[in-house]
Design an enzyme around this catalytic site. Structure first.
Site, short mmCIF file in Angstrom:
data_model
loop_
_atom_site.label_atom_id
_atom_site.label_comp_id
_atom_site.label_asym_id
_atom_site.label_seq_id
_atom_site.Cartn_x
_atom_site.Cartn_y
_atom_site.Cartn_z
N CYS A 271 0.81 -1.49 -0.29
CA CYS A 271 -0.01 -0.27 -0.02
C CYS A 271 0.91 1.34 0.05
CB CYS A 271 -0.74 -0.12 1.06
SG CYS A 271 -1.93 -1.43 1.17
N HIS B 23 -3.26 7.54 1.61
CA HIS B 23 -3.60 6.24 1.35
C HIS B 23 -5.17 5.88 1.86
CE1 HIS B 23 -3.88 2.01 0.53
NE2 HIS B 23 -3.63 1.71 1.70
N ASN C 134 -10.01 0.15 -0.64
CA ASN C 134 -8.46 0.18 -0.54
C ASN C 134 -7.93 -0.41 -1.62
OD1 ASN C 134 -6.02 -0.27 0.09
ND2 ASN C 134 -6.43 -0.94 2.32
#
Ligand code: UT7
Length: 324
Positions: A114, A251, A281
């Protein structure tokens, strides 16, 4: 004079299929209310059968090139952040290179889960500052829907697919915080935390693609602790204060992490780009997706000061301060 890696364009691609939280209620012991209240996620996009990470990356890159007013022939390097490549090798980046019709330059993938886009930006910045490339396309692209355990309600409702891209160009700046471009980067990892977030398959272990495993509560705790810290370090390096920041582009994993990080940084939520409700996500794709959406809808304007921050498997985390 100081060289700066200056953004010329952004683009993104989201697969056509939108999956609302309520769709999971049929197959899992979960509710729209739980997913919404614990994560902020309302829907996500899933790639169609046969739709690959490289195909989405190419679409996002085309959008970024168009905004930059450039063609593939103008690009020296392609850096793709992904943990979900089409194949073990070659890299997604070389597939993008071919897909765009590039006949020169170089391309490689960055794997920092990520945090991948932040790592890729830092790498592209280093290539530009060291004179190895003048124009670089940096892409975050993921098909996390392919590494989900569809029986694990604590993970499979959280992730989505997509891609975002940015074109950077070497330009002369003054060396001060008023310059456009990447002003500072800050990267960290700590491999001792590998059990908190990993995929249980791989080439040299069991030969399988594997599925994602996460200790959500623990990752949450690390995120809240580490994200504001890395953002503060990068801001200090750039010579800017939280009050100077126009937009945090975080993020997009969890709205509660995003909110708490902004609070810790002393930046109010009106100055945070939030797309987690629509994208879920998307790992390394989440920051360039958010960036591209916010540039397209006019929130982010030329000259705005941005901080991007991310954390994920590794653990790996980091941040970038960039003037748009
Ligand atoms: O992008 C990489 C970085 N990843 C992240 O940043 C993710 C970080 N973690 C998170 O976002 C959050 O920890 C989650 C959204 C994953 C979970 O939220 P939480 O508030 O930490 O919940 P929890 O894991 O503590 O679970 C609370 C309860 C549990 O039940 P018990 O043990 O309290 O009875 C879970 O079993 O919620 C249960 N639960 C669910 N219930 C309904 C877990 N998943 C679900 C679900 N639907 N989908």
């Amino acid at each position: 004079m100081t060289l700066r890696a200056v953004p010329l364009g952004v683009g993104h691609y989201l697969p056509e299929r939108v999956v609302e939280n309520s769709e999971f209620e049929a197959s899992l012991d979960t509710t729209d209310e739980w997913i919404r209240s614990r994560s902020g996620i309302e829907r996500r996009h899933f790639a169609a059968e046969g739709e690959t990470t490289s195909a989405m990356a190419i679409a996002a890159a085309r959008g970024a090139l168009e905004m930059a007013g450039l063609t593939a022939a103008d690009i020296d390097a392609v850096v793709v952040a992904t943990s979900t490549p089409d194949l073990t090798f070659p890299s997604v980046a070389t597939m993008v290179q071919a897909g765009l019709g590039m006949e020169r330059g170089f391309a490689f993938d960055v794997q920092a889960v990520c945090a991948g886009f932040v790592y890729a930006l830092a790498n592209a910045n280093a290539l530009i500052l060291s004179g190895q490339a003048r124009r670089v396309i940096v892409i975050g692209a993921e098909t996390f829907s392919r590494i989900m355990d569809w029986t694990d309600r604590s993970t499979c409702v959280l992730f989505g697919d997509g891609a975002g891209a940015i074109v950077l160009e070497a330009q002369e700046g003054t060396g001060g915080p008023e310059d456009r471009g990447i002003l500072a980067t800050d990267l960290h990892s700590d491999g001792r935390y590998r059990e908190l977030l990993y995929v249980d398959g791989g080439v040299s272990s069991n030969g399988a693609a594997g599925v994602l495993r996460m200790e959500g509560r623990e990752v949450f705790r690390h995120a809240v602790e580490k994200l504001a810290e890395t953002a503060e370090t990068a801001m200090e390096r750039a010579g800017v204060n939280p009050a100077d920041i126009d937009w945090i582009v975080p993020h997009q994993a969890n709205l509660r992490i995003i909110t708490r990080t902004a609070q810790k940084m002393g930046v109010d939520m009106e100055r945070v780009v939030v797309t987690v409700q629509d994208h879920g996500n998307t790992s390394a794709a989440s920051i360039p997706l958010a960036l591209s959406v916010a540039v397209q809808d006019g929130r982010i304007r030329r000259g705005d000061l941005l901080v991007a921050e991310a954390i994920g498997g590794g653990l790996a985390w980091g941040s970038v301060v960039i003037r748009w």
